[in-house]
Design an enzyme around this catalytic site. Structure first.
Site: not given
Length: 339
Positions: A38, A85, A138
């Protein structure tokens, strides 16, 4: 944004070849087949805010470790699928890091459909070296996302994906994602079940009600399984079609028993943070593959032979032979596994 996260001391970490990161990823190898990094852009540049600040206004950008770290991770964990990501604004430096590392980026379908502009997330722009998602943790569910889109964007998405009343939005987007050229396609179970926004996994910037959704017993049935199988086979995304092996995962005790009884020929290799064991019965007609985590491998070998000494970094050469000899099993060590 002020997250309150401490910063890594990259200069200090570099002194031991980022061993903290090696240990962390090695542990993840026990749990996952792939690891998504991430905020990958933080490896190129990260935002540093002085301790005690109440806002992010007085921060500044600092150069990250870049390929010095990513290269170490790739060399140690060659068999682990690392995913970058790369959502949001991508600077030239981040793009170069992606290009230099060759790591696959992310394509999110819920970000694709802007009736008035272009998007790199449209299905026809998904390149093979990428992971296609309907949405991440998300994002809203498809039905929740649909309720929040404009009429123009909905019409564009419906036309682009050939959404029909019979198939519906959820399975239409699943079909569109599976049809992309992306090497891997990821969908949420909420969308397979065609659930609404009340079942979304996480809403960024909020506390109290996230990560609470659970699939209830009986929610998936044989009819749904057959439907999912049909889509998966149609787009050649089954395990077999994708070229992966189906692994037999055995217990540590089970493996030890098989080794000690000496019922076959074993091939060992501890490298790249993975422990692999290939085993064939004496008639060589029933091969199966067992993959165990790096630390479990060390535990097993240590248990079989307490005198094993692991070389710095965890690679094993002679100790593997010692363990195999104690079990009276012929052992072959590939050159790439010897330090």
């Amino acid at each position: 944004q002020l997250w309150g996260n401490p910063l890594y001391n990259w200069r200090e970490m570099k002194k031991d070849s980022y061993k903290w990161w090696q240990d962390r990823i090695a542990f993840m190898c026990e749990l996952f087949d792939g690891v998504r990094i991430d905020h990958f852009r933080g490896f190129d540049e990260y935002y540093s805010i002085p301790y005690g600040e109440t806002t992010a206004r007085n921060g500044h950008w600092v150069k990250g470790p870049g390929m010095a770290l990513v290269g170490v991770l790739q060399s140690w964990f060659r068999d682990l699928k690392l995913i970058a990501e790369d959502l949001g604004y991508i600077t030239p430096g981040v793009q170069k890091l992606l290009d230099d590392s060759g790591l696959p980026g992310m394509k999110v379908l819920q970000f694709a459909f802007d009736a008035h502009g272009e998007s790199d997330y449209l299905p026809h722009r998904c390149v093979p070296n990428s992971i296609c998602y309907i949405g991440t943790h998300d994002n809203d569910t498809i039905m929740g996302w649909l309720a929040g889109t404009t009429k123009e964007d909905r019409k564009f998405a419906s036309t682009y994906m050939h959404i029909t009343e019979d198939e519906g939005w959820c399975w239409g987007m699943i079909r569109s994602g599976m049809a992309t050229s992306s090497d891997l396609f990821v969908m949420q179970m909420q969308d397979v079940l065609e659930l609404g926004g009340e079942c979304r996994m996480n809403t960024p910037g909020t506390l109290g009600s996230n990560w609470q959704w659970r699939m209830l017993p009986g929610a998936a049935d044989k009819k749904l399984s057959k439907k999912l199988l049909h889509y998966t086979e149609t787009f050649r995304r089954t395990v077999k079609e994708a070229g992966y092996e189906i692994s037999y995962i055995g217990s540590l005790e089970g493996i030890e028993k098989e080794l000690i009884t000496g019922q076959g020929i074993a091939y060992y290799g501890i490298a790249s943070g993975k422990f692999r064991r290939y085993f064939s019965w004496k008639n060589f007609t029933d091969p199966f593959h067992v993959a165990k985590g790096y630390f479990q491998a060390k535990k097993l070998l240590k248990k079989l032979n307490p005198n094993i000494v692991f070389s710095k970094g965890g690679f094993v050469s002679v100790p593997v032979v010692m363990a195999a000899k104690k079990c009276k099993i012929p052992c072959i060590i590939h050159e790439s596994d010897i330090t």
